[in-house]
Write a protein that holds these residues in place. Structure first.
Motif, PDB file in Angstrom:
ATOM      1  N   LYS A 118     -39.904 -33.579 -47.171  1.00 51.55           N
ATOM      2  CA  LYS A 118     -38.547 -33.689 -47.712  1.00 51.55           C
ATOM      3  C   LYS A 118     -37.506 -34.010 -46.646  1.00 51.55           C
ATOM      4  N   ALA A 123     -39.224 -40.312 -44.142  1.00 53.16           N
ATOM      5  CA  ALA A 123     -39.146 -41.634 -44.752  1.00 53.16           C
ATOM      6  C   ALA A 123     -38.922 -42.747 -43.728  1.00 53.16           C
ATOM      7  N   SER A 124     -38.272 -42.423 -42.610  1.00 49.55           N
ATOM      8  CA  SER A 124     -37.906 -43.471 -41.661  1.00 49.55           C
ATOM      9  C   SER A 124     -38.555 -43.316 -40.285  1.00 49.55           C
TER      10      SER A 124
END
Length: 135
Positions: A118, A123-124
């Motif tokens: 989370k 994500a990056s």
């Protein structure tokens, strides 16, 4: 009256049922984990960005921190200066940078992994989950 086997079974149930019920009511013991946050240099640069990009960067981590605090798992953490004080060896150019960490208490590695997923860096960049050895 029942058979000897039935009586023994009933006696075992009477002996172990209170123990089993008390164990079920005992909360799980949490284990400490550290979530190591690795980000690309362009993501690290957003820390100093003025305007919406910089605000969004910090807001995403603040949001995660609020949820982790509300869940009772967050124990600490820090953003790190992206330039090391000393480097031993030769880092890969353009590699991800260790940008910070969070320490959490989770009931197991799967839960720690779920919380790591989370984080914005999942994500990056990358988030490494490590169990902490308690001394």
């Amino acid at each position: 009256m029942g058979t000897l086997s039935e009586l023994l079974e009933l006696r075992m149930i009477r002996l172990f049922l209170p123990l089993a019920l008390s164990m079920a009511a005992t909360p799980l013991v949490a284990e400490p984990f550290v979530l190591l946050i690795h980000e690309a240099p362009d993501q690290i640069a957003l820390r100093d960005a003025a305007g919406p990009e910089g605000q969004a960067y910090w807001a995403a981590y603040a949001d995660w921190g609020q949820h982790a605090t509300a869940a009772g798992i967050l124990k600490g953490g820090a953003a790190m200066v992206p330039v090391p004080v000393a480097t031993l060896g030769t880092p890969e150019p353009g590699a991800l940078v260790l940008g910070g960490f969070f320490q959490i208490d989770a009931p197991d590695a799967a839960t720690a992994r779920d919380w790591a997923a989370k984080l914005p860096a999942a994500a990056s960049g990358a988030v490494e989950v490590r169990a902490i050895i308690q001394m």
